[in-house]
Scaffold this active site. Structure first.
Site, PDB file in Angstrom:
ATOM      1  N   HIS A   1       0.849  -1.209   0.000  1.00 52.87           N
ATOM      2  CA  HIS A   1       0.000   0.000   0.000  1.00 52.87           C
ATOM      3  C   HIS A   1       0.876   1.248   0.000  1.00 52.87           C
ATOM      4  CE1 HIS A   1      -2.775  -3.074   1.375  1.00 52.87           C
ATOM      5  NE2 HIS A   1      -3.776  -2.251   1.120  1.00 52.87           N
TER       6      HIS A   1
ATOM      7  N   ARG B   1      -9.859   6.380  -6.078  1.00 53.39           N
ATOM      8  CA  ARG B   1     -11.294   6.632  -5.832  1.00 53.39           C
ATOM      9  C   ARG B   1     -11.584   6.616  -4.338  1.00 53.39           C
ATOM     10  NH1 ARG B   1     -12.630   3.722 -10.287  1.00 53.39           N
ATOM     11  NH2 ARG B   1     -12.824   1.779  -9.134  1.00 53.39           N
ATOM     12  N   GLU B   2     -11.023   5.635  -3.632  1.00 54.16           N
ATOM     13  CA  GLU B   2     -11.279   5.511  -2.192  1.00 54.16           C
ATOM     14  C   GLU B   2     -10.736   6.713  -1.431  1.00 54.16           C
ATOM     15  OE1 GLU B   2     -11.021   0.667  -2.633  1.00 54.16           O
ATOM     16  OE2 GLU B   2      -9.291   1.771  -1.907  1.00 54.16           O
ATOM     17  N   GLN B   3      -9.521   7.109  -1.778  1.00 60.72           N
ATOM     18  CA  GLN B   3      -8.902   8.224  -1.055  1.00 60.72           C
ATOM     19  C   GLN B   3      -9.576   9.546  -1.399  1.00 60.72           C
ATOM     20  OE1 GLN B   3      -4.821   8.392  -0.234  1.00 60.72           O
ATOM     21  NE2 GLN B   3      -4.366   6.282  -0.764  1.00 60.72           N
TER      22      GLN B   3
ATOM     23  N   PHE C   1       0.784   2.995   7.137  1.00 60.03           N
ATOM     24  CA  PHE C   1      -0.524   3.012   7.790  1.00 60.03           C
ATOM     25  C   PHE C   1      -1.599   2.667   6.762  1.00 60.03           C
ATOM     26  CE2 PHE C   1      -4.324   5.644   8.863  1.00 60.03           C
ATOM     27  CZ  PHE C   1      -4.668   5.034  10.057  1.00 60.03           C
ATOM     28  N   VAL C   2      -2.440   1.680   7.080  1.00 62.85           N
ATOM     29  CA  VAL C   2      -3.529   1.284   6.173  1.00 62.85           C
ATOM     30  C   VAL C   2      -4.859   1.405   6.900  1.00 62.85           C
ATOM     31  CG1 VAL C   2      -4.528  -0.618   4.831  1.00 62.85           C
ATOM     32  CG2 VAL C   2      -2.052  -0.281   4.843  1.00 62.85           C
ATOM     33  N   LEU C   3      -5.806   2.006   6.201  1.00 69.47           N
ATOM     34  CA  LEU C   3      -7.140   2.214   6.777  1.00 69.47           C
ATOM     35  C   LEU C   3      -8.133   2.250   5.619  1.00 69.47           C
ATOM     36  CD1 LEU C   3      -8.257   4.705   9.408  1.00 69.47           C
ATOM     37  CD2 LEU C   3      -8.868   5.268   7.079  1.00 69.47           C
ATOM     38  N   ALA C   4      -9.317   1.676   5.813  1.00 74.07           N
ATOM     39  CA  ALA C   4     -10.334   1.677   4.752  1.00 74.07           C
ATOM     40  C   ALA C   4     -10.919   3.088   4.638  1.00 74.07           C
ATOM     41  CB  ALA C   4     -11.431   0.665   5.062  1.00 74.07           C
TER      42      ALA C   4
HETATM   43  N1  LIG Z   1      -2.705   3.317   2.877  1.00 74.62           N
HETATM   44  C1  LIG Z   1      -3.988   2.909   2.715  1.00 74.62           C
HETATM   45  O1  LIG Z   1      -4.727   2.698   3.667  1.00 74.62           O
HETATM   46  N2  LIG Z   1      -4.448   2.746   1.440  1.00 74.62           N
HETATM   47  C2  LIG Z   1      -5.698   2.169   1.175  1.00 74.62           C
HETATM   48  N3  LIG Z   1      -6.839   2.604   1.918  1.00 74.62           N
HETATM   49  C3  LIG Z   1      -7.916   2.608   1.105  1.00 74.62           C
HETATM   50  O2  LIG Z   1      -9.082   2.826   1.445  1.00 74.62           O
HETATM   51  N4  LIG Z   1      -7.535   2.324  -0.182  1.00 74.62           N
HETATM   52  C4  LIG Z   1      -6.187   2.137  -0.209  1.00 74.62           C
HETATM   53  O3  LIG Z   1      -5.501   1.921  -1.175  1.00 74.62           O
END
Ligand SMILES: NC(=O)N[C@H]1NC(=O)NC1=O
Length: 172
Positions: free
Chosen positions: A67, A85-87, A118-121
């Site tokens: 990521h 799109r998510e970000q 750091f990863v987060l939805a």
């Molecule tokens: N760094 C990180 O959390 N990236 C992810 N989060 C998200 O919702 N899409 C991603 O690619």
């Protein structure tokens, strides 16, 4: 897309369609393909998650390292279309200078502490919640944080799978 369709895809098509369910980890889709047929979306998802859970810690950390940082990522490689799109849905691609600087600093501290980004939805979050959550998770013990981060990878994967299965196959 109905269940028969994704349960009978050939290997190349399956990896093309599902290769980024887990960010930049087509190997996971490649492994899941061999578990066909799938009974439903939950069954398909279960195979993706079982693969992640069965990996040694180095593999699980490797998934996290695939990521890019939330925000500030244009300083690294380009985002995948899904990640973009998510970000942007969470407002992370249009931050003010101060917000961006704060996130860049927190991301750097997080990487220095845990050795992965750091990863987060992002679709369950927004531009005010992300730095708050990042600051909170920075204080967590490493083993707990690895579990939390993989849980976020699974949330992102679930949303991506649901999108793909809702999509018109002609537009994939
Ligand atoms: N760094 C990180 O959390 N990236 C992810 N989060 C998200 O919702 N899409 C991603 O690619």
């Amino acid at each position: 897309m109905d269940i028969e369709k994704f349960s009978s895809m050939d290997f190349g098509e399956f990896v093309d369609v599902f290769g980024n369910v887990i960010e930049r980890c087509p190997l996971i889709a490649a492994a899941v393909w061999s578990q066909q047929p799938f009974s439903d979306l939950e069954d398909l998802e279960k195979h993706f998650f079982a693969f992640i859970d069965a990996l040694p810690q180095s593999g699980q950390e490797g998934i996290l390292r695939c990521h890019l940082d939330l925000a500030g990522s244009e300083l690294q490689r380009p985002l995948t279309a899904k990640s973009q799109r998510e970000q942007s849905g969470a407002g992370l691609t249009s931050l003010g200078a101060d917000e961006r600087l704060r996130l860049v600093e927190l991301n750097a501290q997080y990487r220095a502490r845990f050795g992965f980004p750091f990863v987060l939805a992002a679709r369950f979050s927004d531009r005010t919640a992300v730095p708050r959550e990042l600051a909170r998770r920075l204080l967590c013990p490493p083993a707990q944080e690895l579990r939390t981060a993989l849980g976020e990878v699974k949330k992102i994967g679930s949303l991506r799978l649901a999108d793909l299965l809702r999509a018109d196959p002609a537009k994939l």
